[in-house]
Each structure stands twice: as structure tokens, then as C-alpha cells.
Scaffold this active site. Structure first.
Site, PDB file in Angstrom:
ATOM      1  N   ARG A  59       0.835  -1.214   0.000  1.00  0.00           N
ATOM      2  CA  ARG A  59       0.000   0.000   0.000  1.00  0.00           C
ATOM      3  C   ARG A  59       0.871   1.267   0.000  1.00  0.00           C
ATOM      4  O   ARG A  59       0.922   1.991  -0.997  1.00  0.00           O
ATOM      5  CB  ARG A  59      -0.952  -0.029   1.213  1.00  0.00           C
ATOM      6  CG  ARG A  59      -2.071   0.998   1.176  1.00  0.00           C
ATOM      7  CD  ARG A  59      -1.684   2.410   1.530  1.00  0.00           C
ATOM      8  NE  ARG A  59      -1.123   2.524   2.882  1.00  0.00           N
ATOM      9  CZ  ARG A  59      -0.544   3.621   3.351  1.00  0.00           C
ATOM     10  NH1 ARG A  59      -0.425   4.708   2.590  1.00  0.00           N
ATOM     11  NH2 ARG A  59      -0.021   3.659   4.579  1.00  0.00           N
ATOM     12  N   ASP A  60       1.588   1.507   1.087  1.00  0.00           N
ATOM     13  CA  ASP A  60       2.356   2.747   1.190  1.00  0.00           C
ATOM     14  C   ASP A  60       3.471   2.755   0.151  1.00  0.00           C
ATOM     15  O   ASP A  60       3.813   3.807  -0.413  1.00  0.00           O
ATOM     16  CB  ASP A  60       2.960   2.866   2.598  1.00  0.00           C
ATOM     17  CG  ASP A  60       3.220   4.297   3.005  1.00  0.00           C
ATOM     18  OD1 ASP A  60       3.327   5.155   2.129  1.00  0.00           O
ATOM     19  OD2 ASP A  60       3.327   4.556   4.216  1.00  0.00           O
TER      20      ASP A  60
ATOM     21  N   HIS B 292       5.462   4.358  12.526  1.00  0.00           N
ATOM     22  CA  HIS B 292       5.407   4.242  11.061  1.00  0.00           C
ATOM     23  C   HIS B 292       6.433   5.239  10.540  1.00  0.00           C
ATOM     24  O   HIS B 292       6.147   6.433  10.393  1.00  0.00           O
ATOM     25  CB  HIS B 292       3.978   4.593  10.628  1.00  0.00           C
ATOM     26  CG  HIS B 292       3.743   4.593   9.154  1.00  0.00           C
ATOM     27  ND1 HIS B 292       3.182   3.536   8.486  1.00  0.00           N
ATOM     28  CD2 HIS B 292       3.958   5.548   8.217  1.00  0.00           C
ATOM     29  CE1 HIS B 292       3.070   3.831   7.202  1.00  0.00           C
ATOM     30  NE2 HIS B 292       3.537   5.042   7.014  1.00  0.00           N
TER      31      HIS B 292
ATOM     32  N   HIS C  49       9.116   6.793   7.988  1.00  0.00           N
ATOM     33  CA  HIS C  49       9.670   6.933   6.636  1.00  0.00           C
ATOM     34  C   HIS C  49      11.164   7.245   6.770  1.00  0.00           C
ATOM     35  O   HIS C  49      11.625   7.694   7.811  1.00  0.00           O
ATOM     36  CB  HIS C  49       8.904   8.009   5.855  1.00  0.00           C
ATOM     37  CG  HIS C  49       7.555   7.510   5.393  1.00  0.00           C
ATOM     38  ND1 HIS C  49       7.353   7.016   4.129  1.00  0.00           N
ATOM     39  CD2 HIS C  49       6.367   7.380   6.039  1.00  0.00           C
ATOM     40  CE1 HIS C  49       6.089   6.626   4.012  1.00  0.00           C
ATOM     41  NE2 HIS C  49       5.463   6.837   5.154  1.00  0.00           N
TER      42      HIS C  49
ATOM     43  N   CYS D 157       4.649   9.229   0.476  1.00  0.00           N
ATOM     44  CA  CYS D 157       3.273   9.728   0.427  1.00  0.00           C
ATOM     45  C   CYS D 157       3.161  10.742  -0.694  1.00  0.00           C
ATOM     46  O   CYS D 157       3.890  11.734  -0.718  1.00  0.00           O
ATOM     47  CB  CYS D 157       2.867  10.371   1.745  1.00  0.00           C
ATOM     48  SG  CYS D 157       1.188  11.020   1.666  1.00  0.00           S
TER      49      CYS D 157
ATOM     50  N   ASN E 236       9.106   3.996   3.418  1.00  0.00           N
ATOM     51  CA  ASN E 236       9.237   3.602   4.824  1.00  0.00           C
ATOM     52  C   ASN E 236      10.587   2.928   5.028  1.00  0.00           C
ATOM     53  O   ASN E 236      11.232   2.498   4.079  1.00  0.00           O
ATOM     54  CB  ASN E 236       8.152   2.581   5.199  1.00  0.00           C
ATOM     55  CG  ASN E 236       6.781   3.157   5.105  1.00  0.00           C
ATOM     56  OD1 ASN E 236       6.236   3.271   4.024  1.00  0.00           O
ATOM     57  ND2 ASN E 236       6.208   3.531   6.228  1.00  0.00           N
TER      58      ASN E 236
HETATM   59  P1  HMG Z   1     -13.589  13.628  -1.498  1.00  0.00           P
HETATM   60  O1  HMG Z   1     -13.982  14.208  -0.194  1.00  0.00           O
HETATM   61  O2  HMG Z   1     -14.680  13.111  -2.341  1.00  0.00           O
HETATM   62  O3  HMG Z   1     -12.844  14.756  -2.244  1.00  0.00           O
HETATM   63  O4  HMG Z   1     -12.486  12.500  -1.291  1.00  0.00           O
HETATM   64  P2  HMG Z   1     -12.018  14.720  -3.579  1.00  0.00           P
HETATM   65  O5  HMG Z   1     -12.310  15.950  -4.337  1.00  0.00           O
HETATM   66  O6  HMG Z   1     -10.574  14.544  -3.244  1.00  0.00           O
HETATM   67  O7  HMG Z   1     -12.637  13.464  -4.381  1.00  0.00           O
HETATM   68  C1  HMG Z   1     -12.010  12.957  -5.435  1.00  0.00           C
HETATM   69  C2  HMG Z   1     -12.913  11.959  -6.175  1.00  0.00           C
HETATM   70  O8  HMG Z   1     -12.861  10.723  -5.480  1.00  0.00           O
HETATM   71  C3  HMG Z   1     -14.395  12.242  -6.348  1.00  0.00           C
HETATM   72  O9  HMG Z   1     -14.768  11.726  -7.614  1.00  0.00           O
HETATM   73  C4  HMG Z   1     -15.056  11.382  -5.289  1.00  0.00           C
HETATM   74  O10 HMG Z   1     -16.364  10.990  -5.623  1.00  0.00           O
HETATM   75  C5  HMG Z   1     -14.188  10.175  -5.304  1.00  0.00           C
HETATM   76  P3  HMG Z   1     -14.589  12.559  -8.981  1.00  0.00           P
HETATM   77  O11 HMG Z   1     -15.314  13.828  -8.730  1.00  0.00           O
HETATM   78  O12 HMG Z   1     -13.123  12.758  -9.182  1.00  0.00           O
HETATM   79  O13 HMG Z   1     -15.182  11.679 -10.021  1.00  0.00           O
HETATM   80  N1  HMG Z   1     -14.119   9.390  -4.075  1.00  0.00           N
HETATM   81  C6  HMG Z   1     -13.837   8.076  -4.073  1.00  0.00           C
HETATM   82  N2  HMG Z   1     -13.637   7.195  -5.076  1.00  0.00           N
HETATM   83  C7  HMG Z   1     -13.348   5.933  -4.709  1.00  0.00           C
HETATM   84  N3  HMG Z   1     -13.240   5.531  -3.424  1.00  0.00           N
HETATM   85  C8  HMG Z   1     -13.443   6.394  -2.414  1.00  0.00           C
HETATM   86  C9  HMG Z   1     -13.767   7.715  -2.737  1.00  0.00           C
HETATM   87  N4  HMG Z   1     -13.994   8.822  -1.975  1.00  0.00           N
HETATM   88  C10 HMG Z   1     -14.213   9.828  -2.819  1.00  0.00           C
HETATM   89  N5  HMG Z   1     -13.302   5.992  -1.157  1.00  0.00           N
HETATM   90  C11 HMG Z   1     -10.630  11.363  -0.289  1.00  0.00           C
HETATM   91  C12 HMG Z   1     -11.742  12.396  -0.107  1.00  0.00           C
HETATM   92  C13 HMG Z   1      -9.898  11.267   1.038  1.00  0.00           C
HETATM   93  C14 HMG Z   1     -11.262  10.039  -0.636  1.00  0.00           C
HETATM   94  C15 HMG Z   1      -9.701  11.815  -1.414  1.00  0.00           C
HETATM   95  O14 HMG Z   1      -9.226  13.091  -1.114  1.00  0.00           O
HETATM   96  C16 HMG Z   1      -8.521  10.885  -1.587  1.00  0.00           C
HETATM   97  O15 HMG Z   1      -8.669   9.774  -2.088  1.00  0.00           O
HETATM   98  N6  HMG Z   1      -7.290  11.302  -1.164  1.00  0.00           N
HETATM   99  C17 HMG Z   1      -6.080  10.475  -1.279  1.00  0.00           C
HETATM  100  C18 HMG Z   1      -5.674  10.047   0.119  1.00  0.00           C
HETATM  101  C19 HMG Z   1      -4.513   9.077   0.045  1.00  0.00           C
HETATM  102  O16 HMG Z   1      -4.641   7.978  -0.449  1.00  0.00           O
HETATM  103  N7  HMG Z   1      -3.347   9.497   0.596  1.00  0.00           N
HETATM  104  C20 HMG Z   1      -2.212   8.600   0.722  1.00  0.00           C
HETATM  105  C21 HMG Z   1      -2.447   7.625   1.832  1.00  0.00           C
HETATM  106  S1  HMG Z   1      -2.226   8.338   3.461  1.00  0.00           S
HETATM  107  C22 HMG Z   1      -0.527   8.085   3.740  1.00  0.00           C
HETATM  108  O17 HMG Z   1       0.177   7.631   2.873  1.00  0.00           O
HETATM  109  C23 HMG Z   1       0.011   8.348   5.124  1.00  0.00           C
HETATM  110  C24 HMG Z   1       0.234   7.057   5.928  1.00  0.00           C
HETATM  111  O18 HMG Z   1       1.108   6.185   5.244  1.00  0.00           O
HETATM  112  C25 HMG Z   1       0.815   7.379   7.308  1.00  0.00           C
HETATM  113  C26 HMG Z   1       2.064   8.282   7.267  1.00  0.00           C
HETATM  114  O19 HMG Z   1       2.997   8.000   6.504  1.00  0.00           O
HETATM  115  O20 HMG Z   1       2.053   9.263   8.042  1.00  0.00           O
HETATM  116  C27 HMG Z   1      -1.093   6.310   6.176  1.00  0.00           C
HETATM  117 MG    MG Z   2       3.257   6.314   5.244  1.00  0.00          MG
END
Ligand code: HMG
Ligand code: MG
Length: 320
Positions: free
Chosen positions: A24-25, A217, A219, A250, A259
Site C-alpha cells: 500500500r504505502d 510508522h 519513513h 506519500c 518507509n
Molecule cells: P472527497 O472528499 O470526495 O474529495 O475525497 P475529492 O475531491 O478529493 O474526491 C475525489 C474523487 O474521489 C471524487 O470523484 C469522489 O467521488 C471520489 P470525482 O469527482 O473525481 O469523479 N471518491 C472516491 N472514489 C473511490 N473511493 C473512495 C472515494 N472517496 C471519494 N473511497 C478522499 C476524499 C480522502 C477520498 C480523497 O481526497 C482521496 O482519495 N485522497 C487520497 C488520500 C490518500 O490515499 N493518501 C495517501 C495515503 S495516506 C498516507 O500515505 C500516510 C500514511 O502512510 C501514514 C504516514 O505515513 O504518516 C497512512
Molecule cells: Mg506512510
């Protein structure tokens, strides 16, 4: 009989639960898209190496993270294995609906200790993200899912600078109040230093009566992840996230690298007599396998006439 531990290492655990987040990450930030079958083979190889908790994919917007847009296919193709937990990262109710349809039994929700990063990553404030999490967790509980939570930018943030421990403690309290009892603290951009890690863990331990339920977690952007892991171990942390071959980062945190590499972490832990249950040779094979698949995908793209020569679209740092 092995020699007694030096006093400095007295609180190190006898074993560590390694949470493998490479599929995933790791893959969310690799420029190449790899087919679902390759991802499934990667996850199976990791389980075969001894991993008991693997974060497989995310059910986020496919426009924002195209690399993981085949999460359904990956989960549907995975064979359940006794004692192995396959987790999906879920941002909202739509993500949970998709995950449940794909047969997912364990999810991870995510929020942050930085308002700016929360906006960049999820398009909402921390409070709004916690409200989304409340809805997700309440349905997940009804469906009998296991839930883990992340607090990103738990040490410092590229948009806001150093993050006060009090902000992290507050978000952790709010997550725990929602029933998220397993919490992984994200050094999202690998900017933390060991003393910062120790300070936060001491504060958390004082507030929660120990570190049970907490993970790090880390990086590895600045090559401090192992030093930061060691700081956690000295304070008794028992769960560490890592990524095969140090893949990833990210997409919404500029400069964030992968990571801590699982093989480096396992080598450190096992070398210090801390059991992980992971076979280092098979872990290295799994990392080599996914690296080879990514290299083959890159070669194929570059040799395909008319194909873009840059990264996969939609998820470049800072891009939306
Ligand atoms: P939203 O509020 O709908 O806003 O989604 P948006 O404008 O960003 O939405 C984008 C589009 O996604 C819209 O469709 C939504 O309908 C759709 P479009 O208008 O483009 O046709 N949508 C979805 N589609 C499929 N599955 C869903 C979904 N939700 C909305 N679940 C959201 C909010 C958070 C979903 C969006 O902003 C997003 O996907 N962001 C990406 C977040 C992400 O994956 N970040 C990386 C992971 S976090 C990370 O890596 C940190 C971590 O590793 C810890 C660390 O390292 O600290 C965990
Ligand atoms: Mg991460």
C-alpha cells in the site's frame, strides 16, 4: 545461554510485530503501475516470508492514487491464510463500502496532527476527518472488522514545521474515543530525530499507562528511520511498520521517501535478539521480486511508442 541485556536495552521487547505496508504505502508512490496479479504475488510472497499483518491496498479516490485503483481485484484474488491479517486503508464511507464488497476484514483509517497536511491529503480538516472516521468505525464495528488508525505528521510537517506532542496526544485521544485502539504514529516525511520520537512515546506512555496499542510508522527520507526505530525499541515499542525494499512514500507530502526497509529493520531486530517471525532470505526475495516487476513495467512503458515517459498521473507530490 545468551548474555544478559545491557541496562540501556532493558525495556526492549522480546519480539516485535512488523506491519508490512509495502503493497500500500510502497506502491502508492511508485511511478509505475503494476498489474493486480503482480501485487497479489507480492503479498503472497510476504505472507510466505512470515508476515502476519500486511497492508495490501487502499480504497481511496482512483483519480488521486491511480497506482492502487485495482484494490478490489487484489483483495478478491488473495487467498485467506490462517493467522495473516490483510488490511485496507479506508478514507471514508465510500471506501468502506468498496472494501466490504471486496471481502476485506481489517481496515486502517487515517488522520493527521497537521491541519495543512490533512487538507492536502484528504481535502478536509482534522475534525472533519475524525467525523469521517467516526462513521467508518461505527459501520466497521457492526461488520466485525478490525480497525487500525494512523496519525500522520506526528513529529513535523513540511507545511507547518515541528508538531507539538500535545497535538498528537489530542488526536490520539480523539481516535481512541472513537474506538480506534491501535494507533500508528506517522513520521510521514522521515523528518523526526530519535530524541523527538522518545519524547512523544514517553508522553504517550505516561498518558495511556504504557505503549500497548501504539506503533511507529517511520519513513526513511533522511536515513534516520532505523535510529528512530531504535529509540522506540528502547522505550518498549512492540509494533513497527516497514516497507519491502523501502518502497514508496506519500504522494501528498513533498519529498517523502519510502518507509524503513523491512529487510533492514528485520536484520536489526533479529541481530539484537528481538524476534520478528520473518525469514530474512524470503523477505529479500519478496523485495527483489517487486523491484524486478517495477523495473519491467518501466521498461515496457518506455519502449511503448506514444506512452508518457513521466510518472503515473494524478498522484505527483502536491498534485490532486
Ligand atoms: P472527497 O472528499 O470526495 O474529495 O475525497 P475529492 O475531491 O478529493 O474526491 C475525489 C474523487 O474521489 C471524487 O470523484 C469522489 O467521488 C471520489 P470525482 O469527482 O473525481 O469523479 N471518491 C472516491 N472514489 C473511490 N473511493 C473512495 C472515494 N472517496 C471519494 N473511497 C478522499 C476524499 C480522502 C477520498 C480523497 O481526497 C482521496 O482519495 N485522497 C487520497 C488520500 C490518500 O490515499 N493518501 C495517501 C495515503 S495516506 C498516507 O500515505 C500516510 C500514511 O502512510 C501514514 C504516514 O505515513 O504518516 C497512512
Ligand atoms: Mg506512510
Amino acid at each position: 545461554m545468551s548474555a544478559p541485556r545491557p541496562a540501556l536495552f532493558a525495556r526492549c521487547p522480546a519480539s516485535v510485530r512488523a506491519v508490512e505496508v509495502g503493497p500500500r504505502d510502497g506502491l502508492q508512490n511508485e511511478p509505475e503501475l503494476v498489474p493486480a496479479a503482480v501485487k497479489v504475488a507480492f503479498v503472497e510472497a510476504l505472507a510466505g516470508a512470515g508476515h502476519r499483518h500486511i497492508e495490501v491496498a487502499s480504497f481511496v479516490s482512483p483519480r488521486r492514487v491511480p497506482q492502487l485503483s485495482d484494490a478490489e481485484d487484489v483483495f478478491r484474488a488473495l487467498r485467506p491464510r490462517e493467522g495473516v491479517r490483510y488490511t485496507a486503508l479506508v478514507p471514508n464511507e465510500e471506501g468502506l463500502r468498496r472494501a466490504l464488497d471486496a471481502g476485506v476484514a481489517s481496515i486502517a483509517v487515517f488522520t493527521a496532527a497537521s491541519e495543512s497536511f490533512s487538507q492536502k491529503n484528504t481535502g478536509c480538516s482534522i475534525a472533519e476527518s475524525l467525523e469521517r472516521i467516526r462513521k467508518v468505525v461505527s459501520r466497521a464495528a457492526r461488520e466485525g472488522l478490525r480497525v487500525r488508525g494512523y496519525v500522520s505528521m506526528a513529529f513535523s510537517c513540511p507545511y507547518e514545521g515541528p508538531i507539538a506532542a500535545s497535538r498528537v496526544l489530542d488526536v490520539v485521544d480523539r481516535l481512541r474515543a472513537l474506538g480506534v485502539l491501535e494507533v500508528s504514529l506517522g513520521d510521514t516525511t522521515g523528518a523526526a530525530f530519535p530524541d523527538q520520537v522518545a519524547r512523544l512515546l514517553e508522553d504517550l506512555a505516561a498518558r495511556h499507562g504504557g505503549l500497548a496499542g501504539f506503533a511507529l510508522h517511520l519513513h526513511d527520507t533522511h536515513r534516520r528511520a532505523l535510529a528512530n526505530a531504535l529509540a522506540g525499541l528502547l522505550l518498549g515499542i512492540e509494533e513497527l511498520d516497514s516497507s519491502s525494499g523501502g518502497l514508496g512514500g506519500c504522494p501528498f507530502a513533498p519529498g517523502a521517501k519510502g518507509n524503513v526497509a523491512t529487510e533492514d529493520l528485520v536484520e536489526l531486530l533479529e541481530g539484537m535478539g528481538i524476534a520478528t517471525g520473518i525469514d530474512l532470505a524470503r523477505q529479500r526475495d519478496a523485495s527483489a521480486g517487486i523491484r524486478a516487476a517495477l523495473a519491467a513495467a518501466e521498461l515496457k512503458r518506455r519502449s511503448t511508442p506514444g506512452s508518457p515517459s513521466g510518472r503515473a498521473g494524478g498522484s505527483r507530490p502536491g498534485g490532486r
